[in-house]
Every structure is written in structure tokens, then in C-alpha cells.
Design a protein around this motif. Structure first.
Motif, PDB file in Angstrom:
ATOM      1  N   VAL A 202      34.264 -51.104 -10.166  1.00  0.00           N
ATOM      2  CA  VAL A 202      32.946 -50.384 -10.106  1.00  0.00           C
ATOM      3  C   VAL A 202      32.938 -49.207 -10.775  1.00  0.00           C
ATOM      4  CG1 VAL A 202      33.700 -49.075  -7.905  1.00  0.00           C
ATOM      5  CG2 VAL A 202      31.111 -49.277  -8.430  1.00  0.00           C
ATOM      6  N   SER A 203      33.963 -48.520 -11.308  1.00  0.00           N
ATOM      7  CA  SER A 203      34.123 -47.074 -11.844  1.00  0.00           C
ATOM      8  C   SER A 203      33.845 -47.480 -13.469  1.00  0.00           C
ATOM      9  CB  SER A 203      35.192 -46.655 -11.723  1.00  0.00           C
ATOM     10  OG  SER A 203      35.545 -46.182 -10.260  1.00  0.00           O
ATOM     11  N   GLY A 204      34.129 -48.501 -14.017  1.00  0.00           N
ATOM     12  CA  GLY A 204      34.133 -48.663 -15.217  1.00  0.00           C
ATOM     13  C   GLY A 204      32.764 -49.216 -15.516  1.00  0.00           C
ATOM     14  N   GLU A 205      32.277 -50.245 -14.643  1.00  0.00           N
ATOM     15  CA  GLU A 205      30.630 -50.669 -14.962  1.00  0.00           C
ATOM     16  C   GLU A 205      29.925 -49.623 -14.626  1.00  0.00           C
ATOM     17  OE1 GLU A 205      32.006 -55.329 -14.210  1.00  0.00           O
ATOM     18  OE2 GLU A 205      31.163 -54.491 -12.465  1.00  0.00           O
ATOM     19  N   PHE A 206      30.068 -48.947 -13.751  1.00  0.00           N
ATOM     20  CA  PHE A 206      29.112 -47.644 -13.205  1.00  0.00           C
ATOM     21  C   PHE A 206      28.994 -46.849 -14.531  1.00  0.00           C
ATOM     22  CE2 PHE A 206      27.921 -43.704 -11.446  1.00  0.00           C
ATOM     23  CZ  PHE A 206      26.863 -43.946 -10.666  1.00  0.00           C
ATOM     24  N   LEU A 207      30.083 -46.418 -15.137  1.00  0.00           N
ATOM     25  CA  LEU A 207      30.307 -45.331 -16.311  1.00  0.00           C
ATOM     26  C   LEU A 207      29.615 -45.927 -17.573  1.00  0.00           C
ATOM     27  CD1 LEU A 207      30.869 -42.836 -17.448  1.00  0.00           C
ATOM     28  CD2 LEU A 207      33.258 -43.822 -18.116  1.00  0.00           C
TER      29      LEU A 207
END
Length: 283
Positions: A202-207
Motif C-alpha cells: 500500500v505504501s509504494g502504490e499510494f506514494l
């Protein structure tokens, strides 16, 4: 509202729902079609990227203090928590009363009333505390989204450091690709990561979604929708559709989501109707 992105939410949601109900179609539809439904978990990756873009679109630069962040988080929790807790309690009630109402629970350990229930109540069950999905199992994505809300000021601070649209766009693709590589290095053969290391996903795709917004806003693309011509819009959307049907969808749909969200935000032409038509937007 960026109309094309509203339609993307509808299609991504349908893909996820179809993924969870594919068992009822086993033997009814062909293997290739069943494979498309099997990869429906990738709709969540579309949502994570889309979420980063939409929150940056609405809140980028507006969260300057800890109080602003707290207000932002409370607003987001108010949006997701009531349905989350209502569904969780309904699942708990059905599982605990299953013997009385004539249902057989095939995986009773999933519904044991232990400390895992508190993890779900506080929406932290996808933060690496569980090795398997429990209770309302699809709600892991809500837990991951909750983490992304807490992460947003940091994600925006990173994106705001980019002063050139091309650099921000390249960074969005690079972050998405790095997320795929990181999950692979952690031992995951697919993007279907819902418990341990779900926060990496989630962190990578959200960023990446936040960076897509930064790219388009720096380039002035968002000042007037439809700045991308009909032909390139149609080519990207057709490519995304073919990719979604392909076994290559995992992992290529993760960086593909970066292009898809960007094109839907600024595209034009008849191909966009699949995302902007009133029934799709209503859904």
C-alpha cells in the motif's frame, strides 16, 4: 471531481467482487475467464494508487500542522469505520451463532474471539500482526488504507520536493516498480499480499498515486481536463484492458496503474465513456 477516476473506482470494485465470488463460477466459465477473475485482487492495487492521487488532489498542501493531520485522519476514519465495524460485528455474530442457525463454518479458527478481534476493531490487522486473514477477510485493505491516511503528510512532503513534472512522473513509475521488486525480494510471488508486508504494497502504490498528481499539477494538466488527445487516451485505456485480461497483469498492472490514473485524469475522447458514463459513475 475528476470524472474518469470515479468510473475507475466502479470497475476496480467490480473486479475485486468478482474475484471473491469466482468460486461460484468454477466450471461455468472457461479457464481463461476464470483466470481474469482470479487476478481480481489487482483491483486493490488500482485503488491504492487512485487513493494517493485523489487525496493529493483534495488535500495536497492543505495539511500544514499536526492538528490539520488529525482532522484529516478523523474525516477519513469517519468515512470507512462505521461500515467496517458493522460488517465485522455481523461476521462475528453469524460465526458465533452458526450452529444455531444451521450453518457450518469450514474454517472455525478464523472466527475465534481472541486478540485478533481487537486488531480488527482498531483497523491494524494488515500491519503485520497477523499471518493469515481473520474475520471479515477482505477488510485487510481497509486496514492498509488507514495506514496510508496516517502516511499521507509524509507522502506529500516527498512529492512536494519535485519541481519538474517529468521527474515526478518518472518517480511515480520508479516507486511502483520498486514496490513490486521489494515484495518479490520479501518472498512474494504475486502482488496478492494481504497480511505480512501488506504495508509495503500500500505504501509504494499510494506514494506513486501522490506523485502522479504532482506530475500532472506541475505540468498544468489538471487545470483543464481533456488535455490529452483522444488517440493516446484510447491507446492507453485499450492497453490497460488487454493487460488486465492477460496473465502478465501481475505484476505489470502496478506500474500500469500509474499510467491509467494519469490518463483518466486528463484524457479525452469516446474511449473515456467507459469510465465517465452516468451508470458507471453511479456505480
Amino acid at each position: 471531481e475528476v470524472v474518469g477516476l470515479t468510473g475507475l473506482r466502479a470497475w476496480a470494485a467490480l473486479w475485486v467482487v468478482a474475484h471473491h465470488h469466482r468460486i461460484f463460477l468454477d466450471g461455468v466459465i472457461g479457464e481463461s475467464a476464470l483466470g481474469v477473475l482470479l487476478r481480481g485482487y489487482l483491483g486493490v492495487d488500482l485503488f491504492f494508487t487512485l487513493s494517493g492521487f485523489v487525496l493529493a488532489y483534495n488535500y495536497g498542501g492543505r495539511i500544514a500542522t499536526a492538528l490539520d493531520h488529525l482532522r484529516f485522519v478523523l474525516l477519513r476514519v469517519a468515512r470507512i469505520y462505521p461500515l467496517h465495524v458493522a460488517t465485522l460485528l455481523a461476521v462475528v455474530a453469524v460465526s458465533q451463532l452458526s450452529g444455531f442457525i444451521g450453518l457450518q463454518v469450514s474454517t472455525p479458527y478464523v472466527y475465534v474471539l481472541d486478540h485478533h478481534l481487537f486488531l480488527h476493531l482498531f483497523m491494524v490487522h494488515a500491519w503485520g500482526f497477523e499471518s493469515g486473514l481473520r474475520f471479515n477477510r477482505p477488510s485487510w485493505s481497509i486496514s492498509a488504507e488507514f495506514f496510508a491516511y496516517l502516511l499521507f503528510p509524509l507522502a506529500w512532503a516527498v512529492a512536494a520536493r519535485f519541481a519538474r513534472p517529468l521527474a515526478a512522473g518518472v518517480a511515480a513509475l520508479a516507486v511502483s516498480g520498486a514496490t513490486v521488486l521489494a515484495l518479490s525480494a520479501l518472498g512474494h510471488g504475486t502482488l496478492h499480499v494481504a497480511t505480512q508486508h501488506a504495508l509495503v504494497r500500500v505504501s509504494g502504490e499510494f506514494l506513486a498515486g501522490v506523485l502522479v498528481f504532482r506530475c500532472l499539477s506541475l505540468g498544468g494538466w489538471l487545470e483543464r481536463e481533456g488535455r490529452l488527445g483522444a488517440l493516446p487516451t484510447a491507446l492507453v485505456l485499450a492497453g490497460a484492458f488487454v493487460l488486465a485480461l492477460s496473465p502478465l497483469a501481475d505484476p505489470w498492472l502496478a506500474p500500469g496503474a500509474v499510467l491509467l490514473v494519469g490518463v483518466l485524469a486528463v484524457g479525452s475522447g469516446p474511449a473515456l465513456l467507459a469510465f465517465t458514463a452516468r451508470p458507471v459513475r453511479y456505480l
